[in-house]
Design a protein around this motif. Structure first.
Motif, PDB file in Angstrom:
ATOM      1  N   SER A  93      17.089  27.603   1.978  1.00  0.00           N
ATOM      2  CA  SER A  93      15.755  27.483   2.555  1.00  0.00           C
ATOM      3  C   SER A  93      15.648  28.025   3.972  1.00  0.00           C
ATOM      4  O   SER A  93      14.634  28.622   4.338  1.00  0.00           O
ATOM      5  CB  SER A  93      15.320  26.011   2.540  1.00  0.00           C
ATOM      6  N   GLN A 196      12.614  32.052  -1.679  1.00  0.00           N
ATOM      7  CA  GLN A 196      11.453  31.286  -2.161  1.00  0.00           C
ATOM      8  C   GLN A 196      10.164  31.672  -1.438  1.00  0.00           C
ATOM      9  O   GLN A 196       9.367  30.814  -1.052  1.00  0.00           O
ATOM     10  CB  GLN A 196      11.738  29.786  -2.052  1.00  0.00           C
ATOM     11  N   MET A 202       7.730  28.301  -0.945  1.00  0.00           N
ATOM     12  CA  MET A 202       8.235  26.971  -0.577  1.00  0.00           C
ATOM     13  C   MET A 202       8.433  26.994   0.931  1.00  0.00           C
ATOM     14  O   MET A 202       9.395  27.557   1.441  1.00  0.00           O
ATOM     15  CB  MET A 202       9.554  26.670  -1.276  1.00  0.00           C
ATOM     16  N   HIS A 265      14.542  31.219  -9.148  1.00  0.00           N
ATOM     17  CA  HIS A 265      15.128  29.891  -8.981  1.00  0.00           C
ATOM     18  C   HIS A 265      14.622  28.943 -10.061  1.00  0.00           C
ATOM     19  O   HIS A 265      13.487  29.060 -10.527  1.00  0.00           O
ATOM     20  CB  HIS A 265      14.769  29.313  -7.611  1.00  0.00           C
ATOM     21  N   TYR A 267      14.477  24.720 -10.776  1.00  0.00           N
ATOM     22  CA  TYR A 267      14.694  23.297 -10.450  1.00  0.00           C
ATOM     23  C   TYR A 267      13.858  22.482 -11.428  1.00  0.00           C
ATOM     24  O   TYR A 267      12.878  21.841 -11.060  1.00  0.00           O
ATOM     25  CB  TYR A 267      14.277  23.008  -9.002  1.00  0.00           C
ATOM     26  N   PRO A 271      11.704  16.336  -8.435  1.00  0.00           N
ATOM     27  CA  PRO A 271      12.204  15.712  -7.202  1.00  0.00           C
ATOM     28  C   PRO A 271      13.465  14.884  -7.435  1.00  0.00           C
ATOM     29  O   PRO A 271      13.630  14.243  -8.480  1.00  0.00           O
ATOM     30  CB  PRO A 271      11.038  14.812  -6.764  1.00  0.00           C
ATOM     31  N   LEU A 319      15.331  18.781  -7.033  1.00  0.00           N
ATOM     32  CA  LEU A 319      14.957  19.314  -5.726  1.00  0.00           C
ATOM     33  C   LEU A 319      15.418  18.440  -4.561  1.00  0.00           C
ATOM     34  O   LEU A 319      15.725  17.260  -4.732  1.00  0.00           O
ATOM     35  CB  LEU A 319      13.432  19.462  -5.646  1.00  0.00           C
ATOM     36  N   ASN A 320      15.428  19.051  -3.381  1.00  0.00           N
ATOM     37  CA  ASN A 320      15.669  18.345  -2.113  1.00  0.00           C
ATOM     38  C   ASN A 320      17.026  17.637  -2.091  1.00  0.00           C
ATOM     39  O   ASN A 320      17.126  16.443  -1.835  1.00  0.00           O
ATOM     40  CB  ASN A 320      14.544  17.342  -1.821  1.00  0.00           C
TER      41      ASN A 320
END
Length: 518
Positions: A93, A196, A202, A265, A267, A271, A319-320
């Protein structure tokens, strides 16, 4: 030192024997391949995140980021060397917020928390001293390197549309970085342009037409600086989530022969704090949903025909930073290995796992460097599954996932079986599809050589366990921090292949006649 188990508890064997066994015939269509992957299909990422990166009231990155990872650890070195070679993508990111301290760039700031910064951080910097350290490490461990470039350099955020970055990309900092890299003799397999920024983006986005024009600038820069085609790194992009209109527009603008590989990507678990994560991983209908993305990307590739096809250049499942309760456990392999199998059938050439180390989804523990269960699943794929992908059909049972490739080391075929069922085992017989005449019965395969089997399951039988057993031997590092031996179990070819409930198995059959594998 870590506690060493000699064998998985015997309760596992008793539990497996009590589960209901279902007979299934699997048909391998070995006459022709349906897809081809890169020889280094298995890929992992190293990310820029600093220790201050936090999500869901936790900060799981520690000192696993590119700028602060201690490269001297034997466990880290041995984990990479075991792949011989491992493809690594440096990116993430914050890559579009990284400047390179070379040429006209004199200051080298660290990433700092900043509310109005990209992803909540200020600009960061890669010094050439750190780049030297990284390349010594990559050379020592035999890494095949993809480097993610800053594609926002020189742009400004729009005053009228939040998140949109406008203006032409300024290549001077990248030019200086590449010239330094070339002067040192550092090997870069490929450069990926941005992270991204496609579609709605993103954190930031770039218009598809603008991105298309800028990637032409990058391609021309690479061709200029790397004069010899055989040593010229490939140009990849856009490294973001698939958006059909955006992808089509960018490729129409850039034209043929510019982007060597189309990267995207995945995902698909959502979350990392989703309390329904485990149910998603074990739900075959949910796992199948992402096939629409693979099909869309494949359609774009077939239309514009980039040289290298499509790559999944980042996929962490959740994610994250991933899920703290799931991503580091045996259960995550049901998602991860199924995704690699599915991606390969859609002709995706490379599949990059986020991350080698860091967050909750690292293949290695961010503090101890001890491999998590998915590491061993990935290593077995790399060693056993060749680049030629075969079609497989079976009796309808969605809980049993099966993928087949030509064996990486000839002769024969290698298969991966993924059993999502909690209470059913499967007894597998194999058939060889009759080529050229769908109306004729398939040949039942009767092998004469012992099969090579690698059965993976959780140490305690609970798929939330973070220790995996291979053929009933716990996979734990040796006292010298080496990866343990991963030897097959040789099984009489006349017996069915037995796949225990909630387990994963690789099987290599040396005497299976598949013309596509000759």
């Amino acid at each position: 030192m870590y506690f060493k188990f000699t064998f998985c508890p015997i309760i596992l064997l008793l539990w497996a024997s009590l589960s209901f066994a279902q007979n299934v015939n699997v048909v391998i269509h070995g006459a022709a391949s349906i897809a081809k992957t890169d020889d280094n299909f298995v890929c992992v990422t190293l990310d820029w995140w600093p220790a201050e990166k936090c999500d869901y009231n936790q900060c799981p990155w520690g000192k696993a980021g590119i700028l602060n990872l201690d490269l001297r650890y034997g466990a880290l070195i041995n984990a990479i060397k075991a792949f011989n070679p491992l493809r690594i993508k440096v990116g993430g990111s914050l890559q579009d917020n990284v400047v390179y301290k070379v040429g006209e760039v004199s200051s080298c700031p660290n990433f700092m928390k900043r509310e109005d910064g990209l992803f909540g951080f200020s600009q960061g910097c890669l010094s050439m001293e750190r780049w030297d350290q990284l390349n010594r490490f990559f050379n020592h461990t035999g890494v095949k390197l993809t480097f993610g470039l800053n594609a926002l350099f020189g742009r400004n955020e729009s005053q009228t549309e939040k998140g949109l970055w406008i203006g032409d990309w300024q290549p001077q900092n990248t030019r200086d970085f590449m010239q330094y890299t070339i002067s040192k003799g550092y090997k870069v397999d490929s450069y990926e342009f941005g992270n991204q920024l496609s579609g709605s983006g993103m954190g930031a986005k770039v218009d598809a037409k603008q991105y298309g024009k800028d990637v032409i600038v990058l391609k021309n820069l690479v061709k200029e600086l790397y004069a010899h085609p055989e040593t010229q790194p490939k140009v990849l992009g856009p490294g973001g989530f698939y958006a059909e209109k955006w992808f089509n527009t960018f490729l129409e603008v850039s034209g043929q022969g510019i982007v060597d590989g189309l990267t995207h990507h995945i995902y698909n678990l959502g979350p990392g704090d989703d309390p329904n994560m485990m149910n998603k991983i074990l739900d075959p209908s949910y796992l199948n949903q992402v096939s629409q993305t693979y099909k869309g990307v494949s359609d774009v590739v077939n239309k514009f025909r980039p040289q290298l096809g499509a790559w999944v250049s980042e996929s962490g499942g959740a994610l994250n930073g991933g899920s703290k309760d799931v991503s580091r456990t045996f259960a995550d392999g049901f998602w991860y290995l199924d995704q690699m199998g599915m991606a390969s059938t859609y002709d995706q050439k490379v599949f990059c796992r986020q991350a080698l180390i860091g967050g909750n989804y690292g293949l290695l523990n961010a503090t101890t460097f001890v491999p998590n269960p998915d590491y061993y699943g990935a290593l077995l794929w790399h060693r056993l599954m060749g680049s030629t992908v075969l079609a497989v059909t079976k009796e309808s049972d969605p809980d049993l996932r099966v993928y087949a490739h030509c064996a990486k080391k000839k002769p024969g075929v290698s298969l991966i079986f993924i059993n999502l069922s909690k209470d059913r085992s499967f007894n597998i017989t194999l058939s060889n599809a009759k080529p050229g005449d769908a109306g004729k019965p398939n040949y039942e395969f009767v092998g004469k050589q012992n099969r090579e089997e690698y059965h993976l399951r959780a140490l305690t039988g609970d798929i939330k366990d973070d220790i995996v057993c291979l053929n009933d031997v716990p996979m734990v590092q040796t006292d010298s921090e080496d990866i343990p031996a991963m030897d097959p179990k040789l099984v009489d070819a006349s017996t069915p292949i037995s796949i225990a409930a909630q387990s994963i198995a690789y099987v290599t059959i040396r005497d299976f006649e598949a013309p596509a594998c000759v």
